[in-house]
Design an enzyme around this catalytic site. Structure first.
Site, PDB file in Angstrom:
ATOM      1  N   GLU A   1       0.822  -1.210   0.000  1.00 35.08           N
ATOM      2  CA  GLU A   1       0.000   0.000   0.000  1.00 35.08           C
ATOM      3  C   GLU A   1       0.855   1.260   0.000  1.00 35.08           C
ATOM      4  O   GLU A   1       0.466   2.280  -0.586  1.00 35.08           O
ATOM      5  CB  GLU A   1      -0.967  -0.049   1.178  1.00 35.08           C
ATOM      6  CG  GLU A   1      -2.018  -1.142   0.982  1.00 35.08           C
ATOM      7  CD  GLU A   1      -2.926  -1.344   2.175  1.00 35.08           C
ATOM      8  OE1 GLU A   1      -4.147  -1.212   2.024  1.00 35.08           O
ATOM      9  OE2 GLU A   1      -2.400  -1.663   3.260  1.00 35.08           O
TER      10      GLU A   1
ATOM     11  N   GLU B   1      -4.049  -9.576   3.584  1.00 34.58           N
ATOM     12  CA  GLU B   1      -4.869  -9.339   4.776  1.00 34.58           C
ATOM     13  C   GLU B   1      -6.036 -10.326   4.895  1.00 34.58           C
ATOM     14  O   GLU B   1      -6.379 -10.765   5.998  1.00 34.58           O
ATOM     15  CB  GLU B   1      -5.398  -7.899   4.770  1.00 34.58           C
ATOM     16  CG  GLU B   1      -4.390  -6.844   5.201  1.00 34.58           C
ATOM     17  CD  GLU B   1      -3.495  -6.366   4.079  1.00 34.58           C
ATOM     18  OE1 GLU B   1      -2.802  -5.359   4.271  1.00 34.58           O
ATOM     19  OE2 GLU B   1      -3.465  -7.012   3.007  1.00 34.58           O
TER      20      GLU B   1
END
Length: 267
Positions: free
Chosen positions: A121, A141
């Site tokens: 990210e 995740e």
């Protein structure tokens, strides 16, 4: 080993979570927690934010590069810190001090090894990505029952084809550098160990251009995504006309006619 932190103060490199260098108009930020695979804790997030503030405030810096020490980019959030109640997120700037408010100036991610979870990210919050051919990306995740909440789910479908982005996000699997390059997520592939050098070459090329023009160009590209058709050129003129009337614009024209390199002043 010594290096500098934001502000130019010399530090023991092994004790500071990032290293910061300025090279030919480029600020290089190196995540410096290799024993933790450059995982982001609060101290690292604060240091990144301070470095980005320095990048945006200094006229002599035109672009930035972020990379990782020890052969890997970033494994995401420091889970040990998380379990101790630490959140490596800053008000207004978000995770790692960058994902919610990237710098106004161009930022290039130089990826070696793994860029996973929050590390991916961080890379997605940059304007360009250069990666070694053996690098790996991913948003794992979902494999931990979590949601990638640091911008990856919003940025990935804008950077790569929708169906690929959906597959990568829902499976949480690794994305090879080759696949990322084919999807136009990565600008340039290098041999292993060559990502920083290649990213610096691009950043230096950017830094050779007029700093006001570079900043406004990035701003127009980023912000125009949300402009309506009727306001596009009006909004663009608001950003481009001050640059057209700047001393740097006059210097650029003079340098061209005099067949010399321009001497930018950032005004």
């Amino acid at each position: 080993m010594t290096a500098s932190q934001p502000g130019g103060t010399a530090v023991d490199a092994e004790e500071y979570p990032i290293l910061v260098e300025q090279i030919d108009g480029v600020q290089v930020i190196t995540l410096n927690r290799p024993r933790a695979r450059n995982a982001i804790n609060l101290a690292t997030a604060e240091a990144i934010a301070a470095a980005l503030e320095e990048l945006d405030s200094r006229v002599d810096l035109v672009a930035g590069v972020i990379t990782g020490a020890g052969g890997t980019f970033c494994s995401g959030m420091d889970l040990k810190g998380f379990l101790n109640g630490e959140r490596p997120s800053l008000p207004g700037r978000g995770f790692a001090g960058i994902v919610e408010e990237p710098p106004a100036k161009p930022m290039i991610a130089a990826i070696e090894g793994y860029a996973l979870a929050g590390g991916f990210e961080i890379a997605l919050s940059c304007d360009l990505i250069v990666a070694a051919s053996d690098a790996k990306f991913g948003l794992p995740e979902v494999k931990r029952g979590l949601v990638a909440g640091a911008g990856g789910l919003m940025r990935l479908p804008r950077r790569a084809p929708y169906h690929l982005a959906m597959q990568w996000a829902l499976t949480g699997g690794f994305i090879s550098a080759e696949d990322a390059y084919r999807a136009a997520l990565v600008n340039e592939l290098t041999d292993p160990g060559g990502a920083l050098e290649a990213a610096l070459a691009i950043a230096k090329e950017i830094a050779g251009n007029g700093p006001l023009a570079v900043k406004a160009t990035k701003q127009i590209i980023v912000e125009s995504v949300d402009w309506t058709l009727d306001e596009q050129f009006v909004r663009q003129r608001e950003l481009s006309e001050p640059v057209r009337g700047s001393e740097d614009a006059k210097e650029g024209a003079r340098a061209f006619t005099e067949k010399r390199a321009p001497r930018w002043q950032g005004r």
